[in-house]
Design a protein around this motif. Structure first.
Motif, PDB file in Angstrom:
ATOM      1  N   LYS A 180      57.043  30.970 -21.911  1.00 45.57           N
ATOM      2  CA  LYS A 180      57.713  32.162 -21.382  1.00 45.57           C
ATOM      3  C   LYS A 180      57.898  32.056 -19.875  1.00 45.57           C
ATOM      4  N   ILE A 181      56.863  31.600 -19.175  1.00 46.31           N
ATOM      5  CA  ILE A 181      56.969  31.445 -17.719  1.00 46.31           C
ATOM      6  C   ILE A 181      58.069  30.443 -17.367  1.00 46.31           C
ATOM      7  N   LEU A 182      58.092  29.330 -18.074  1.00 50.03           N
ATOM      8  CA  LEU A 182      59.101  28.304 -17.797  1.00 50.03           C
ATOM      9  C   LEU A 182      60.501  28.807 -18.112  1.00 50.03           C
ATOM     10  N   ALA A 183      60.634  29.575 -19.171  1.00 53.58           N
ATOM     11  CA  ALA A 183      61.943  30.132 -19.517  1.00 53.58           C
ATOM     12  C   ALA A 183      62.401  31.138 -18.472  1.00 53.58           C
ATOM     13  N   ASP A 184      61.484  31.998 -18.033  1.00 57.07           N
ATOM     14  CA  ASP A 184      61.834  33.030 -17.040  1.00 57.07           C
ATOM     15  C   ASP A 184      62.229  32.419 -15.705  1.00 57.07           C
ATOM     16  N   THR A 185      61.615  31.278 -15.369  1.00 54.99           N
ATOM     17  CA  THR A 185      61.895  30.635 -14.080  1.00 54.99           C
ATOM     18  C   THR A 185      62.914  29.507 -14.189  1.00 54.99           C
ATOM     19  N   LYS A 186      63.398  29.275 -15.425  1.00 52.42           N
ATOM     20  CA  LYS A 186      64.406  28.243 -15.682  1.00 52.42           C
ATOM     21  C   LYS A 186      63.958  26.855 -15.194  1.00 52.42           C
ATOM     22  N   VAL A 187      62.758  26.475 -15.603  1.00 57.31           N
ATOM     23  CA  VAL A 187      62.174  25.183 -15.228  1.00 57.31           C
ATOM     24  C   VAL A 187      61.889  24.374 -16.483  1.00 57.31           C
ATOM     25  N   LYS A 188      62.209  23.086 -16.441  1.00 53.54           N
ATOM     26  CA  LYS A 188      61.859  22.157 -17.508  1.00 53.54           C
ATOM     27  C   LYS A 188      60.636  21.352 -17.071  1.00 53.54           C
ATOM     28  N   ALA A 189      59.707  21.179 -18.001  1.00 51.38           N
ATOM     29  CA  ALA A 189      58.454  20.491 -17.696  1.00 51.38           C
ATOM     30  C   ALA A 189      58.199  19.397 -18.722  1.00 51.38           C
ATOM     31  N   THR A 190      57.136  18.627 -18.478  1.00 48.57           N
ATOM     32  CA  THR A 190      56.716  17.576 -19.401  1.00 48.57           C
ATOM     33  C   THR A 190      55.322  17.908 -19.921  1.00 48.57           C
ATOM     34  N   PHE A 191      55.185  17.934 -21.244  1.00 51.99           N
ATOM     35  CA  PHE A 191      53.923  18.257 -21.904  1.00 51.99           C
ATOM     36  C   PHE A 191      53.340  16.985 -22.517  1.00 51.99           C
ATOM     37  N   PHE A 192      52.168  16.559 -22.029  1.00 53.39           N
ATOM     38  CA  PHE A 192      51.469  15.415 -22.610  1.00 53.39           C
ATOM     39  C   PHE A 192      50.496  15.949 -23.666  1.00 53.39           C
ATOM     40  N   LEU A 193      50.870  15.781 -24.931  1.00 56.66           N
ATOM     41  CA  LEU A 193      50.167  16.427 -26.033  1.00 56.66           C
ATOM     42  C   LEU A 193      49.256  15.472 -26.794  1.00 56.66           C
ATOM     43  N   ASN A 194      48.262  16.046 -27.460  1.00 59.74           N
ATOM     44  CA  ASN A 194      47.346  15.297 -28.326  1.00 59.74           C
ATOM     45  C   ASN A 194      47.825  15.377 -29.764  1.00 59.74           C
ATOM     46  N   GLY A 195      47.806  14.238 -30.466  1.00 59.26           N
ATOM     47  CA  GLY A 195      48.299  14.193 -31.830  1.00 59.26           C
ATOM     48  C   GLY A 195      47.550  15.121 -32.769  1.00 59.26           C
ATOM     49  N   ASN A 196      46.226  15.197 -32.635  1.00 60.84           N
ATOM     50  CA  ASN A 196      45.468  16.063 -33.539  1.00 60.84           C
ATOM     51  C   ASN A 196      45.785  17.540 -33.313  1.00 60.84           C
ATOM     52  N   MET A 197      46.133  17.903 -32.067  1.00 61.50           N
ATOM     53  CA  MET A 197      46.501  19.286 -31.775  1.00 61.50           C
ATOM     54  C   MET A 197      47.921  19.593 -32.258  1.00 61.50           C
ATOM     55  N   ILE A 198      48.796  18.594 -32.228  1.00 57.59           N
ATOM     56  CA  ILE A 198      50.133  18.782 -32.811  1.00 57.59           C
ATOM     57  C   ILE A 198      49.993  19.038 -34.309  1.00 57.59           C
ATOM     58  N   LYS A 199      49.133  18.266 -34.959  1.00 56.20           N
ATOM     59  CA  LYS A 199      48.913  18.441 -36.397  1.00 56.20           C
ATOM     60  C   LYS A 199      48.359  19.830 -36.691  1.00 56.20           C
ATOM     61  N   LYS A 200      47.496  20.326 -35.816  1.00 55.96           N
ATOM     62  CA  LYS A 200      46.873  21.634 -36.010  1.00 55.96           C
ATOM     63  C   LYS A 200      47.845  22.773 -35.683  1.00 55.96           C
ATOM     64  N   ASN A 201      48.727  22.553 -34.705  1.00 55.89           N
ATOM     65  CA  ASN A 201      49.640  23.606 -34.238  1.00 55.89           C
ATOM     66  C   ASN A 201      51.085  23.091 -34.193  1.00 55.89           C
ATOM     67  N   PRO A 202      51.638  22.676 -35.335  1.00 54.00           N
ATOM     68  CA  PRO A 202      52.983  22.085 -35.313  1.00 54.00           C
ATOM     69  C   PRO A 202      54.073  23.029 -34.828  1.00 54.00           C
ATOM     70  N   GLU A 203      53.944  24.315 -35.141  1.00 53.06           N
ATOM     71  CA  GLU A 203      54.977  25.261 -34.710  1.00 53.06           C
ATOM     72  C   GLU A 203      54.993  25.403 -33.192  1.00 53.06           C
ATOM     73  N   ALA A 204      53.822  25.346 -32.574  1.00 52.96           N
ATOM     74  CA  ALA A 204      53.756  25.409 -31.116  1.00 52.96           C
ATOM     75  C   ALA A 204      54.438  24.192 -30.505  1.00 52.96           C
ATOM     76  N   ALA A 205      54.210  23.024 -31.092  1.00 51.26           N
ATOM     77  CA  ALA A 205      54.858  21.806 -30.604  1.00 51.26           C
ATOM     78  C   ALA A 205      56.369  21.896 -30.775  1.00 51.26           C
ATOM     79  N   LYS A 206      56.804  22.410 -31.918  1.00 50.04           N
ATOM     80  CA  LYS A 206      58.244  22.569 -32.152  1.00 50.04           C
ATOM     81  C   LYS A 206      58.854  23.521 -31.132  1.00 50.04           C
ATOM     82  N   SER A 207      58.114  24.553 -30.756  1.00 46.68           N
ATOM     83  CA  SER A 207      58.617  25.515 -29.763  1.00 46.68           C
ATOM     84  C   SER A 207      58.861  24.845 -28.412  1.00 46.68           C
ATOM     85  N   ILE A 208      57.982  23.910 -28.056  1.00 50.26           N
ATOM     86  CA  ILE A 208      58.154  23.175 -26.801  1.00 50.26           C
ATOM     87  C   ILE A 208      59.441  22.354 -26.847  1.00 50.26           C
ATOM     88  N   VAL A 209      59.651  21.680 -27.967  1.00 48.24           N
ATOM     89  CA  VAL A 209      60.853  20.863 -28.142  1.00 48.24           C
ATOM     90  C   VAL A 209      62.102  21.734 -28.126  1.00 48.24           C
TER      91      VAL A 209
END
Length: 239
Positions: free
Chosen positions: A65-94
């Motif tokens: 939400k903060i990035l959307a409000d400020t119109k900034v693109k960032a880079t997220f270095f994610l952990n595979g096990n956390m992507i597996k646990k929270n796939p919808e959150a990862a999809k939201s980033i993409v």
């Protein structure tokens, strides 16, 4: 006896120097024995990359939400096990148009590990990143910045850059507990081509980092800086 003592002293000194050298190499921000490593991009343009480590978690929407409000693109270095646990959150980033990077599967330090372990950690995470729909280049960041020989060898073999950072306020205990101190540190140390590392997707002290993000963005924009993904920043730099 004197000869034995001398040999022992020389051997001990050699071991200590070797251990010190390995420690320095393991933690080096701007050097590794194989392949490309980037801690900061060489450029005169006022461009920087905002990067976030770990996750994704159920708190991912807060930073998006903060990035959307400020119109900034960032880079997220994610952990595979956390992507597996929270796939919808990862999809939201993409879906929000941000860049995904590989931060290993289990967030274990990639030192004193076998080549097969390193390979598995990285390739499982790449696979998880692709499964949530990300199609861009996947850069790599080692947990805690630790690396020795086998990790850089693997990355070089697979044409992956090691992305480090030159600004990391919430890794300093004297800074991490206050959003104001985090913001002030970034504001005072920022340079063209900087790569900023923050942790924003957890509770406790990481919430201080989250609270600092919007102020960091607005203040740097007021200074004439623009924000890019790591891939965009790499293209902006000169050798």
């Amino acid at each position: 006896m004197k000869k034995f003592i001398m040999i022992f002293a020389i051997s001990l000194t050699t071991i200590l120097f070797t251990l010190f050298g390995l420690y320095q190499l393991m933690n080096a921000r701007s050097f590794q024995v194989f392949g490309g490593l980037v801690e900061q991009v060489n450029t005169e343009e006022k461009v920087v990359a905002l990067t976030f480590d770990d996750g994704p978690t159920e708190k991912t929407d807060d930073i998006l939400k903060i990035l959307a409000d400020t119109k900034v693109k960032a880079t997220f270095f994610l952990n595979g096990n956390m992507i597996k646990k929270n796939p919808e959150a990862a999809k939201s980033i993409v879906q929000a148009g941000h860049e995904l990077g590989n931060h290993t599967y289990s967030h274990q330090r990639m030192i004193f590990k076998s080549y097969s372990f390193i390979e598995n950690e990285i390739e499982r995470t790449d696979e998880a990143i692709r499964k949530v729909g990300y199609k861009g280049d996947i850069h790599f960041r080692p947990p805690n910045g630790k690396k020795l020989f086998l990790l850089p060898f693997y990355l070089n073999k697979h044409d992956k850059k090691t992305i480090m950072w030159n600004i990391e306020p919430d890794s300093d205990p004297e800074i991490a507990g206050s959003s104001d101190r985090i913001f002030q540190h970034v504001n005072e140390t920022i340079e063209p081509g900087s790569i900023i590392l923050l942790h924003v997707m957890y509770d406790n002290e990481e919430r201080e980092s989250l609270e600092a993000v919007e102020k960091i963005i607005h203040t740097l924009k007021d200074k004439g800086y623009s924000f890019q993904t790591v891939s965009e920043l790499l293209e902006s730099g000169s050798d």
